[in-house]
Design a protein around this motif. Structure first.
Motif, PDB file in Angstrom:
ATOM      1  N   ARG A  20     -43.157  34.101 -25.185  1.00 10.66           N
ATOM      2  CA  ARG A  20     -43.185  34.301 -23.733  1.00 10.66           C
ATOM      3  C   ARG A  20     -44.193  33.378 -23.051  1.00 10.66           C
ATOM      4  NH1 ARG A  20     -42.086  40.660 -24.061  1.00 10.66           N
ATOM      5  NH2 ARG A  20     -39.862  40.536 -23.595  1.00 10.66           N
ATOM      6  N   LEU A  21     -45.203  32.949 -23.806  1.00  8.07           N
ATOM      7  CA  LEU A  21     -46.186  32.008 -23.267  1.00  8.07           C
ATOM      8  C   LEU A  21     -45.767  30.557 -23.451  1.00  8.07           C
ATOM      9  CD1 LEU A  21     -49.474  33.764 -24.452  1.00  8.07           C
ATOM     10  CD2 LEU A  21     -48.598  33.605 -22.103  1.00  8.07           C
ATOM     11  N   GLY A  22     -44.615  30.346 -24.093  1.00 10.65           N
ATOM     12  CA  GLY A  22     -44.089  29.002 -24.249  1.00 10.65           C
ATOM     13  C   GLY A  22     -44.295  28.390 -25.616  1.00 10.65           C
ATOM     14  N   ASP A  23     -44.867  29.123 -26.551  1.00  9.07           N
ATOM     15  CA  ASP A  23     -45.080  28.628 -27.908  1.00  9.07           C
ATOM     16  C   ASP A  23     -43.901  29.063 -28.768  1.00  9.07           C
ATOM     17  OD1 ASP A  23     -45.810  28.166 -30.550  1.00  9.07           O
ATOM     18  OD2 ASP A  23     -47.854  28.899 -30.291  1.00  9.07           O
ATOM     19  N   TRP A  24     -43.086  28.110 -29.170  1.00 10.06           N
ATOM     20  CA  TRP A  24     -41.851  28.413 -29.905  1.00 10.06           C
ATOM     21  C   TRP A  24     -42.043  28.445 -31.414  1.00 10.06           C
ATOM     22  CZ3 TRP A  24     -36.566  28.194 -27.773  1.00 10.06           C
ATOM     23  CH2 TRP A  24     -36.567  28.325 -26.382  1.00 10.06           C
ATOM     24  N   SER A  25     -43.248  28.282 -31.885  1.00 11.40           N
ATOM     25  CA  SER A  25     -43.500  28.195 -33.323  1.00 11.40           C
ATOM     26  C   SER A  25     -43.164  29.458 -34.096  1.00 11.40           C
ATOM     27  CB  SER A  25     -44.963  27.819 -33.576  1.00 11.40           C
ATOM     28  OG  SER A  25     -45.829  28.853 -33.152  1.00 11.40           O
ATOM     29  N   GLU A  26     -43.145  30.584 -33.437  1.00 13.06           N
ATOM     30  CA  GLU A  26     -42.889  31.858 -34.121  1.00 13.06           C
ATOM     31  C   GLU A  26     -41.455  32.372 -33.927  1.00 13.06           C
ATOM     32  OE1 GLU A  26     -45.234  33.428 -36.212  1.00 13.06           O
ATOM     33  OE2 GLU A  26     -46.166  31.462 -35.933  1.00 13.06           O
TER      34      GLU A  26
END
Length: 91
Positions: A20-26
């Protein structure tokens, strides 16, 4: 953030927050969560994935396991195409 903390509900919540914060790593963690035995967990993981990607891949958290499995395979393929990953691995 160690592997032990990444498992279970805390790991799913962390993945949801990061996406949701824009970090797609997970994203792989959330895709893994689509296979959780609990409806609520599947629904939360799916909701976050759908909100962020605008994709559904035919996944329904309430569907029978075989239907969910087919949709999870589509999610996995989708992520593999976008991330360059050969497959998903749960951290």
């Amino acid at each position: 953030w160690d592997a032990q903390r990444s498992r279970g509900d805390l790991g799913y919540e962390r993945a949801r927050t990061l996406l949701r914060l824009g970090d797609w790593s997970e994203v792989p963690v959330l895709i893994h969560g689509l296979a959780d035995e609990r409806l609520y967990t599947r629904a939360l993981c799916f909701q976050t994935l759908q909100e962020s990607t605008h994709e559904a891949h035919g996944f329904d958290p309430k569907a029978e396991a075989s239907e969910r499995d087919a949709a999870i395979q589509r999610w996995t393929a989708w992520w593999g195409e976008r991330s360059g990953a050969a497959g998903l691995s749960r951290k």
